[in-house]
Design an enzyme around this catalytic site. Structure first.
Site, PDB file in Angstrom:
ATOM      1  N   SER A 103       8.333  -1.560  -2.583  1.00  0.00           N
ATOM      2  CA  SER A 103       9.620  -2.157  -2.218  1.00  0.00           C
ATOM      3  C   SER A 103      10.559  -2.417  -3.227  1.00  0.00           C
ATOM      4  O   SER A 103      10.802  -1.605  -4.008  1.00  0.00           O
ATOM      5  CB  SER A 103       9.306  -3.552  -1.197  1.00  0.00           C
ATOM      6  OG  SER A 103      10.490  -3.907  -0.555  1.00  0.00           O
ATOM      7  N   ASP A 242      16.998  -1.171  -1.064  1.00  0.00           N
ATOM      8  CA  ASP A 242      16.006  -1.503  -1.886  1.00  0.00           C
ATOM      9  C   ASP A 242      15.119  -0.146  -2.182  1.00  0.00           C
ATOM     10  O   ASP A 242      15.548   0.636  -1.449  1.00  0.00           O
ATOM     11  CB  ASP A 242      15.389  -2.557  -1.445  1.00  0.00           C
ATOM     12  CG  ASP A 242      14.181  -2.388  -0.449  1.00  0.00           C
ATOM     13  OD1 ASP A 242      14.675  -1.460   0.703  1.00  0.00           O
ATOM     14  OD2 ASP A 242      13.203  -2.960  -0.038  1.00  0.00           O
ATOM     15  N   ASP A 246      13.917  -0.536   3.534  1.00  0.00           N
ATOM     16  CA  ASP A 246      13.931  -1.173   4.512  1.00  0.00           C
ATOM     17  C   ASP A 246      14.613  -2.520   4.666  1.00  0.00           C
ATOM     18  O   ASP A 246      14.632  -3.456   5.485  1.00  0.00           O
ATOM     19  CB  ASP A 246      12.401  -1.801   5.047  1.00  0.00           C
ATOM     20  CG  ASP A 246      11.679  -2.507   3.789  1.00  0.00           C
ATOM     21  OD1 ASP A 246      12.383  -2.844   2.801  1.00  0.00           O
ATOM     22  OD2 ASP A 246      10.534  -2.978   3.904  1.00  0.00           O
TER      23      ASP A 246
END
Length: 447
Positions: A103, A242, A246
């Protein structure tokens, strides 16, 4: 059992360091393949996506080896946003979906996120069962039942069409100049293409991944580059994604950043006006600003809080029958459209509101006045958890006493990094600084 592998969002850590090793990825692949293999079907299928980290190749191959050893057929999507994996798991009738990504973390980190056949992230209970199976060891399939692996070349395009379909038919973005920062991550092709296809004038930031520059001074955790690009190009709005796309932060035409709380306030009020907000409820985490809660209350709406982590938001939404939720950090979950947070899809909803109302981004991105909030992170090393130290416990208790009736305090251990997060809210900014800095000093002393 205690969880050694899974954190807030799957398994995550520094590449080539436990638990993010190729060996562990192989073992996880074998365990999760065994867990999700559908014995009532002749087809056992898993889709795997990844972001742009260099270590993604290693984990993709290791997971594939483990999965095929248990008889699962592997469909490799290549670099796609995390929400694409949730979507394609269901649309391709897979037993399992996997996203290889850390992430917003630096390039040296990586992670493995799992989605069930319904496209939603796994519960704590299922993760605990899989972890137990890792400890038990693999049960490989018979030689004739070993799975196959193949590349799926159009997965990204299937996802892009789904994202565009969430807008009203015929809506176009003509005349809107958009800066989109893809964090050199999973959406580096997807986001610019979708925006361009819808008619926007697109300026890109963070669309040149090299395996090592994901989230490097760009993206939703470092929005300064995108904000500067908005001002330099005279753009109407900026979208900051990012590394796995998400989550999103919005940037108005003046370069001012708006977080997920502001976006959720806008969308919740709009959906309530249209009688689309199920149960009159927005779901967010304990990190969301008190100003958001007050904004909703003034409109007869309620805020349902969960612990930190977008999957806990989704679990609460599903349990309560609610359809809108998210996190201050920029996860925006709209279960009418997707099974997990989707930064690009959320960004399109904001742009659609600009088109519908004719308002500037600055008018839409600041729905409420934030209560002063201060968050500081303290990194810790090996050894006892700092939160267990008596000096830290006393500092927290003293701070809670000072904030009684004036604000709130939240202390937590990060589920994705070795960090202690210290957050407080209070109208009195001097008191706010005093309590946060006092706790941080005690944590640093024992970290």
């Amino acid at each position: 059992m205690s969880r050694k592998l899974f954190g807030t969002d799957g398994v995550r850590g520094t590449a080539n360091t436990f638990p993010m090793t190729a060996e562990m990825a192989l073992m996880l692949g074998a365990a999760v393949g065994r867990y999700f293999r559908n014995e009532h079907s002749g087809v056992h299928r898993v889709v795997i996506g990844k972001d742009t980290r260099l270590s993604g190749y290693m984990f993709e191959n290791a997971l594939t080896a483990g999965l095929t050893s248990t008889g699962m057929n592997v469909l490799l999507l290549g670099p796609v946003p995390t929400p694409a994996v949730g979507l394609l798991t269901t649309s391709m009738r897979a037993d399992l979906g996997i996203m290889i990504s850390a992430s917003h973390n630096p390039a040296a980190d990586n992670g493995i996120k799992f989605f069930g056949p319904d496209g939603f992230k796994l519960s704590d209970g299922v993760e605990a069962e899989i972890e137990a199976m890792v400890e038990e060891g693999a049960r490989p399939a018979q030689p004739g039942n070993i799975g196959r692996a193949r590349r799926i070349d159009d997965g990204r395009f299937r996802y892009q069409e789904r994202v565009k379909s969430t807008l009203p038919p015929g809506l176009r973005l003509d005349g809107i100049k958009v800066v989109v920062d893809c964090a050199n991550g999973a959406a580096y092709k997807t986001a610019p293409e979708v925006l361009w296809e819808l008619g926007a004038d697109v300026v890109t930031v963070g669309t040149d991944p090299n395996g090592l520059n994901i989230n490097d001074n760009c993206g939703s955790t470092k929005p300064a580059a995108a904000a500067e690009a908005v001002r330099r190009h005279g753009a109407d709005v900026g979208l900051c994604l990012d590394g796995d796309a998400d989550r999103i932060l919005m940037i108005d035409e003046n370069g001012r950043v708006a977080d997920g709380d502001q976006f959720m306030a806008l969308l919740a009020s709009r959906w309530a006006e249209e009688d689309r907000l199920k149960g009159g409820t927005l779901v967010a985490t304990v990190m969301s600003n008190l100003g958001l809660e007050r904004f909703l209350g003034d409109r007869g709406l309620r805020l349902e809080r969960t612990k930190v982590g977008d999957r806990y938001v989704v679990e609460a939404m599903r349990a309560g029958g609610w359809n809108l939720g998210g996190e201050q950090s920029g996860h925006i979950v709209m279960t009418d459209y997707a099974t997990t947070g989707d930064g690009l899809m959320a960004g399109l909803q904001f742009l659609a509101e600009m088109v519908r109302t004719g308002k500037k981004a600055s008018e839409l991105a600041q729905s409420f006045a934030r209560v002063p909030q201060l968050l500081k992170n303290v990194r810790y090393g090996a050894g006892p958890l700092p939160l267990d130290a008596d000096s830290v416990k006393k500092a927290i208790a003293d701070a809670e006493g000072m904030l009684t009736g004036k604000g709130r305090l939240l202390i937590r251990k990060s589920g994705t990094e070795p960090l202690i997060r210290v957050m407080a809210e209070c109208e009195d900014e001097a008191l706010l600084s005093q309590v946060v800095n006092g706790i941080v000093a005690e944590v640093e002393a024992v970290a």
